[in-house]
Design a protein around this motif. Structure first.
Motif, PDB file in Angstrom:
ATOM      1  N   LYS A  57      -8.558  -8.193   2.609  1.00 55.92           N
ATOM      2  CA  LYS A  57      -8.665  -6.983   3.428  1.00 55.92           C
ATOM      3  C   LYS A  57      -7.275  -6.390   3.600  1.00 55.92           C
ATOM      4  N   VAL A  58      -7.121  -5.151   3.127  1.00 54.47           N
ATOM      5  CA  VAL A  58      -5.871  -4.421   3.302  1.00 54.47           C
ATOM      6  C   VAL A  58      -6.050  -3.483   4.496  1.00 54.47           C
ATOM      7  N   LYS A  59      -5.159  -3.595   5.510  1.00 54.66           N
ATOM      8  CA  LYS A  59      -5.292  -2.823   6.741  1.00 54.66           C
ATOM      9  C   LYS A  59      -4.295  -1.677   6.780  1.00 54.66           C
ATOM     10  N   ASN A  60      -4.490  -0.823   7.773  1.00 54.36           N
ATOM     11  CA  ASN A  60      -3.544   0.258   8.077  1.00 54.36           C
ATOM     12  C   ASN A  60      -3.325   1.205   6.892  1.00 54.36           C
ATOM     13  N   ILE A  61      -4.420   1.654   6.322  1.00 55.31           N
ATOM     14  CA  ILE A  61      -4.351   2.613   5.208  1.00 55.31           C
ATOM     15  C   ILE A  61      -4.547   4.014   5.771  1.00 55.31           C
ATOM     16  N   PRO A  62      -3.620   4.952   5.515  1.00 54.54           N
ATOM     17  CA  PRO A  62      -3.742   6.311   6.062  1.00 54.54           C
ATOM     18  C   PRO A  62      -4.936   7.064   5.461  1.00 54.54           C
ATOM     19  N   ASN A  63      -5.358   8.106   6.145  1.00 56.30           N
ATOM     20  CA  ASN A  63      -6.399   8.988   5.610  1.00 56.30           C
ATOM     21  C   ASN A  63      -5.890   9.709   4.352  1.00 56.30           C
ATOM     22  N   GLY A  64      -6.863  10.174   3.568  1.00 56.92           N
ATOM     23  CA  GLY A  64      -6.530  10.936   2.369  1.00 56.92           C
ATOM     24  C   GLY A  64      -6.655  10.098   1.108  1.00 56.92           C
ATOM     25  N   GLU A  65      -6.196  10.673  -0.005  1.00 63.26           N
ATOM     26  CA  GLU A  65      -6.319   9.997  -1.299  1.00 63.26           C
ATOM     27  C   GLU A  65      -5.234   8.933  -1.429  1.00 63.26           C
ATOM     28  N   GLN A  66      -5.655   7.693  -1.689  1.00 66.34           N
ATOM     29  CA  GLN A  66      -4.737   6.572  -1.824  1.00 66.34           C
ATOM     30  C   GLN A  66      -5.046   5.798  -3.114  1.00 66.34           C
ATOM     31  N   THR A  67      -4.021   5.111  -3.634  1.00 63.21           N
ATOM     32  CA  THR A  67      -4.181   4.319  -4.853  1.00 63.21           C
ATOM     33  C   THR A  67      -4.064   2.836  -4.516  1.00 63.21           C
ATOM     34  N   ILE A  68      -5.083   2.076  -4.928  1.00 58.86           N
ATOM     35  CA  ILE A  68      -5.110   0.636  -4.716  1.00 58.86           C
ATOM     36  C   ILE A  68      -4.905  -0.056  -6.059  1.00 58.86           C
ATOM     37  N   LEU A  69      -3.957  -0.987  -6.136  1.00 57.11           N
ATOM     38  CA  LEU A  69      -3.704  -1.764  -7.353  1.00 57.11           C
ATOM     39  C   LEU A  69      -4.173  -3.195  -7.144  1.00 57.11           C
ATOM     40  N   ILE A  70      -4.890  -3.740  -8.137  1.00 57.07           N
ATOM     41  CA  ILE A  70      -5.376  -5.122  -8.061  1.00 57.07           C
ATOM     42  C   ILE A  70      -4.887  -5.838  -9.314  1.00 57.07           C
ATOM     43  N   THR A  71      -4.144  -6.931  -9.119  1.00 57.33           N
ATOM     44  CA  THR A  71      -3.580  -7.660 -10.250  1.00 57.33           C
ATOM     45  C   THR A  71      -3.879  -9.151 -10.088  1.00 57.33           C
ATOM     46  N   SER A  72      -3.968  -9.828 -11.247  1.00 59.37           N
ATOM     47  CA  SER A  72      -4.147 -11.276 -11.240  1.00 59.37           C
ATOM     48  C   SER A  72      -3.613 -11.814 -12.565  1.00 59.37           C
ATOM     49  N   LEU A  73      -2.936 -12.951 -12.521  1.00 58.82           N
ATOM     50  CA  LEU A  73      -2.333 -13.523 -13.715  1.00 58.82           C
ATOM     51  C   LEU A  73      -3.408 -13.813 -14.765  1.00 58.82           C
ATOM     52  N   GLY A  74      -3.178 -13.311 -15.992  1.00 56.45           N
ATOM     53  CA  GLY A  74      -4.131 -13.530 -17.084  1.00 56.45           C
ATOM     54  C   GLY A  74      -5.224 -12.487 -17.154  1.00 56.45           C
ATOM     55  N   TYR A  75      -5.142 -11.434 -16.282  1.00 53.77           N
ATOM     56  CA  TYR A  75      -6.176 -10.405 -16.258  1.00 53.77           C
ATOM     57  C   TYR A  75      -5.546  -9.024 -16.373  1.00 53.77           C
ATOM     58  N   GLU A  76      -6.349  -8.084 -16.855  1.00 49.46           N
ATOM     59  CA  GLU A  76      -5.910  -6.690 -16.908  1.00 49.46           C
ATOM     60  C   GLU A  76      -5.802  -6.124 -15.489  1.00 49.46           C
ATOM     61  N   ASP A  77      -4.750  -5.324 -15.234  1.00 47.43           N
ATOM     62  CA  ASP A  77      -4.600  -4.678 -13.928  1.00 47.43           C
ATOM     63  C   ASP A  77      -5.710  -3.655 -13.720  1.00 47.43           C
ATOM     64  N   MET A  78      -6.097  -3.492 -12.444  1.00 47.76           N
ATOM     65  CA  MET A  78      -7.110  -2.500 -12.084  1.00 47.76           C
ATOM     66  C   MET A  78      -6.480  -1.502 -11.110  1.00 47.76           C
ATOM     67  N   LYS A  79      -6.703  -0.208 -11.361  1.00 44.67           N
ATOM     68  CA  LYS A  79      -6.206   0.834 -10.458  1.00 44.67           C
ATOM     69  C   LYS A  79      -7.383   1.628  -9.924  1.00 44.67           C
ATOM     70  N   LEU A  80      -7.473   1.737  -8.580  1.00 43.98           N
ATOM     71  CA  LEU A  80      -8.541   2.497  -7.930  1.00 43.98           C
ATOM     72  C   LEU A  80      -7.924   3.651  -7.170  1.00 43.98           C
ATOM     73  N   ILE A  81      -8.494   4.828  -7.321  1.00 45.15           N
ATOM     74  CA  ILE A  81      -8.077   5.995  -6.534  1.00 45.15           C
ATOM     75  C   ILE A  81      -9.223   6.325  -5.591  1.00 45.15           C
ATOM     76  N   LEU A  82      -8.977   6.149  -4.283  1.00 41.84           N
ATOM     77  CA  LEU A  82     -10.027   6.306  -3.270  1.00 41.84           C
ATOM     78  C   LEU A  82      -9.584   7.304  -2.219  1.00 41.84           C
ATOM     79  N   ARG A  83     -10.555   7.954  -1.598  1.00 42.43           N
ATOM     80  CA  ARG A  83     -10.267   8.881  -0.492  1.00 42.43           C
ATOM     81  C   ARG A  83     -10.735   8.238   0.816  1.00 42.43           C
ATOM     82  N   PHE A  84      -9.771   8.039   1.726  1.00 44.96           N
ATOM     83  CA  PHE A  84     -10.063   7.411   3.013  1.00 44.96           C
ATOM     84  C   PHE A  84     -10.210   8.484   4.096  1.00 44.96           C
ATOM     85  N   PRO A  85     -11.079   8.234   5.067  1.00 46.36           N
ATOM     86  CA  PRO A  85     -11.873   7.016   5.272  1.00 46.36           C
ATOM     87  C   PRO A  85     -13.042   6.941   4.295  1.00 46.36           C
ATOM     88  N   ILE A  86     -13.357   5.709   3.873  1.00 45.46           N
ATOM     89  CA  ILE A  86     -14.506   5.500   2.996  1.00 45.46           C
ATOM     90  C   ILE A  86     -15.727   5.197   3.851  1.00 45.46           C
TER      91      ILE A  86
END
Length: 733
Positions: free
Chosen positions: A59-88
């Protein structure tokens, strides 16, 4: 005043609090669906970071309103980039699937209709990708591209106009089926021109299935299929390519792809101009004069998430003339005069509709229509009685309905298809018409079962009814039952073994490589009372080792395959009387057996490939064996490639063929050819230069190309042009 300040602070704190959001996620492995522990979830541009727990939750907290980019990484895996508009809207955990780095180069196989990775299906399928890059070798035709696979060989069938076909596992070209996106658009009348007329720039990949493939593709799929898979309108892309060669070739190609909401389109326009070329200065062309145009538009429509469709067309026109150089240039000659002229036109359509009935069931409809016209005129002498003219149209109509049922461990394909194929010859003086048609109705079922994580079994059955006819025989009915069985066993994570066996058949026709040198002159119509279908039995078994040695920069693949094919009642051309050429069935069987060995190694920016094929192909008639012509027993091909992304691509390739058998028990010499390609990328531009056949191997170095004063009946077993260079420019927009 003090109260006002307190109220102001309260309002600001309330506003800030309301502007903060939480992002809840669960990170999973895309293949096993298991939770990934220790994956990092980052709010881009901040130090706001969380790590997934034992359940893959974060759980990532304290995310401002508006369009934000979330990055998800893990060793041995392809990176994932999500562009979301908060609040969801939802406060539930959002599941995220990460793909292993080892899967990023995995290829999804489409020819088997199960759409699974190549490492997970029992049917061994070899795939050629990055066609854009490889088009630098030859941008106007696929002939050289499709020989990158072991066990395949391009064979020139006529010296005059350089007709050619593809041989697989030592068997003649008519036993390999070429498809475009699964549609049977090629073969028959066009069979010796197809690989010379198909441009590669709109192709996404090429899939090879060697051995009997009749369960899905029916008649003619005896030694295998080659499926040319087109690009889709998934991204906006524009690609321009021009290139020139030192032997007179000029190629101009343009490909465009656009996605506009629910609609999309792609189009390839290709033009080739090739001047006649006489490599050995004997007064006859070794490379014919060619002018060719291709136009391949395709329109895509995605009305909703469950339905997609496309409508495509293939339009081409080509003129070829070879023979006496003076006849080609001036339409006049003293002495020699031999010339061969060919004209061909193709118009084909494809319709594909795919609808997802549920999460597990998908239904699809395919339809194609094609019309191929071909005109041949051969002047054997200045006197009119020694000329030959042949022309006609081949019509092909194909329809298929397929139901795919898929779940975690099983996939079932059930299909019904019809194929109507007819040839109508244009009548000329003193020639009897050789019209032929056959209509086929086929029903098939294919079942893929993941018995366990290590063992998969694939079984299929096709039943076909064929009505064949000629002008001399109105109707001859035949029925065929074609089983197929494949198995995959993963001994360890790195080691696997595959087995495959099946049956096939081929309806007799005059459109074979033996007819080409004659321009179909004096070739008699197929006699359906005397000839029966060629029927085949074949099997492959291969052993594979593949490992990355726990590194993202290293990979090694070792593959050893053995193959065995038998064709009963093979047809051959009786050439004992050139005024009455008849196809007959005098041999009991045609055998093709051998093995293929492959090594593929990648270390950082370097990769190399080495492939060896041993082929033993022969006719057998009452224990008397006759070796199949123009088939080397030993073949070696390979390459070494250096790639620096967006900068350099430098490659070296080589090809060795052992001695081949010709008519009258003549043996040829061994052949070794090699070439180099260099590409330099600067922004959106790619400059390339190829040096081909650096060893300057050509058949005229080892003897005259003329037989009785012309090259018409000379068997071609070696390159004709010798050493040459070509270079050009690609522009990617």
């Amino acid at each position: 005043m003090k109260n006002n300040i307190i109220i102001l602070i309260f309002v600001v704190l309330t506003t800030i609090t309301k502007a903060q959001n939480d992002f809840n996620t669960k990170v999973l492995d895309s293949k096993s669906n298991e939770a990934l522990v220790g994956a990092t979830v980052i709010l881009k541009g901040t130090n706001n970071t969380e790590v997934t727990d034992l359940n893959g939750l974060a759980k990532v907290k304290n995310i401002p309103n508006g369009e934000q980019t979330i990055l998800i990484t893990s060793l041995g895996y392809e990176d994932m980039k999500l562009i979301l508009r908060f609040p969801i809207q939802t406060k539930k955990y959002l599941p995220i699937l990460l793909y292993s780095n080892k899967e990023k180069d995995e290829i999804i196989i489409e020819s088997t209709r199960v759409n699974r990775r190549s490492s997970d299906i029992p049917t061994k399928t070899e795939v050629l990708t990055k066609i854009d890059e490889m088009s630098s070798i030859e941008s106007s035709k696929i002939a050289q591209l499709i020989t990158q696979c072991t066990g395949t060989q391009v064979q020139i069938t006529a010296a005059g106009i350089n007709g050619a076909m593809i041989k697989t596992q030592g068997l003649n070209g008519r036993y390999t089926k070429i498809l475009k996106d699964g549609f049977p658009l090629y073969g028959g009348l066009s069979g010796n021109l197809d690989i010379l007329q198909i441009p590669p720039l709109d192709l996404r990949k090429i899939e090879y299935i060697k051995g009997p493939s009749s369960t899905f593709y029916g008649e003619g799929s005896i030694s295998g299929i080659i499926n040319l898979i087109s690009k889709k309108a998934t991204i906006d892309e524009t690609l321009l390519q021009i290139d020139f060669s030192t032997i007179g070739a000029k190629n101009f190609n343009a490909f465009i792809s656009r996605r506009l909401g629910k609609w999309g389109f792609t189009n390839l326009a290709s033009m080739k101009i090739h001047n006649q070329y006489d490599a050995d200065k004997d007064g006859f062309s070794d490379i014919a004069q060619v002018s060719k145009f291709n136009f391949n538009p395709k329109l895509f429509y995605h009305p909703n998430k469950r339905t997609d469709l496309y409508l495509g067309a293939n339009i081409s026109k080509e003129n070829r003339i070879g023979g006496d150089m003076d006849v080609i240039r001036y339409n006049n000659s003293i002495g020699k005069y031999y010339s061969e002229t060919q004209e061909s036109n193709r118009f084909a359509t494809q319709l594909y509709i795919n609808h997802k009935l549920s999460d597990r069931r998908t239904i699809s409809l395919k339809n194609s229509f094609s019309n191929f016209y071909r005109y041949i005129k051969i002047n054997e002498n200045i006197l009119e009685p020694f000329s030959n003219t042949f022309s006609g149209n081949q019509y092909n109509n194909f329809t298929e309905l397929n139901l795919n049922i898929n779940n975690k461990t099983q996939n079932i394909n059930i299909g019904l298809n019809t194929l109507s194929n007819s040839f109508k010859e244009k009548e000329y003086m003193s020639n009897s018409l050789r019209n032929q048609a056959h209509k086929t109705v086929g029903l098939y079922v294919n079942h893929l079962w993941d018995v366990s994580s290590k063992f998969a079994l694939e079984s299929g059955l096709r039943a076909e009814k064929v009505d064949a006819s000629t002008l001399n025989k109105e109707n001859k009915e035949s029925s065929f039952v074609l089983p197929n069985l494949s198995a995959l066993y993963k001994i360890t994570r790195e080691v696997s073994v595959r087995f495959r066996g099946g049956m096939g058949y081929k309806i007799p026709t005059i459109f074979n490589e033996e007819s080409e040198p004659y321009g179909y002159k004096n070739i008699q119509a197929i006699n359906l009372d005397d000839l029966v279908a060629e029927e085949s039995y074949g099997t492959n078994i291969d052993f594979q080792y593949q490992s990355s040695f726990f590194s993202d920069n290293v990979s090694l693949l070792l593959n050893q395959m053995f193959f065995y094919n038998i064709i009963d009642n093979p047809i051959t051309l009786d050439e004992s009387n050139i005024n009455n050429l008849i196809y007959h069935q005098v041999n009991d069987s045609l055998f093709s057996k051998g093995y293929e060995s492959q090594v593929k190694l990648t270390i950082g920016k370097f990769s190399c490939f080495l492939g060896y094929t041993y082929t033993d192909s022969y006719f057998e008639n009452r224990e008397v064996k006759t070796r199949l012509k123009l088939t080397p027993k030993h073949s070696i091909k390979g390459n070494l490639l250096f790639v620096s992304e967006d900068k350099w691509r430098i490659g070296w390739n080589y090809d060795y063929k052992s001695s081949q058998s010709l008519k009258h028990a003549i043996k040829t010499e061994d052949l070794f050819t090699t070439g180099i390609i260099v590409e330099r990328t600067i922004a959106n531009f790619v400059i390339f230069l190829n040096a081909q056949n650096l060893t300057n191997v050509k058949q005229s170095n080892m003897g005259s190309l003329l037989t009785n004063g012309s090259p018409q009946f000379t068997e071609i077993w070696s390159p004709l042009a010798g050493r040459f260079f070509n270079g050009g420019l690609k522009i990617k927009l």
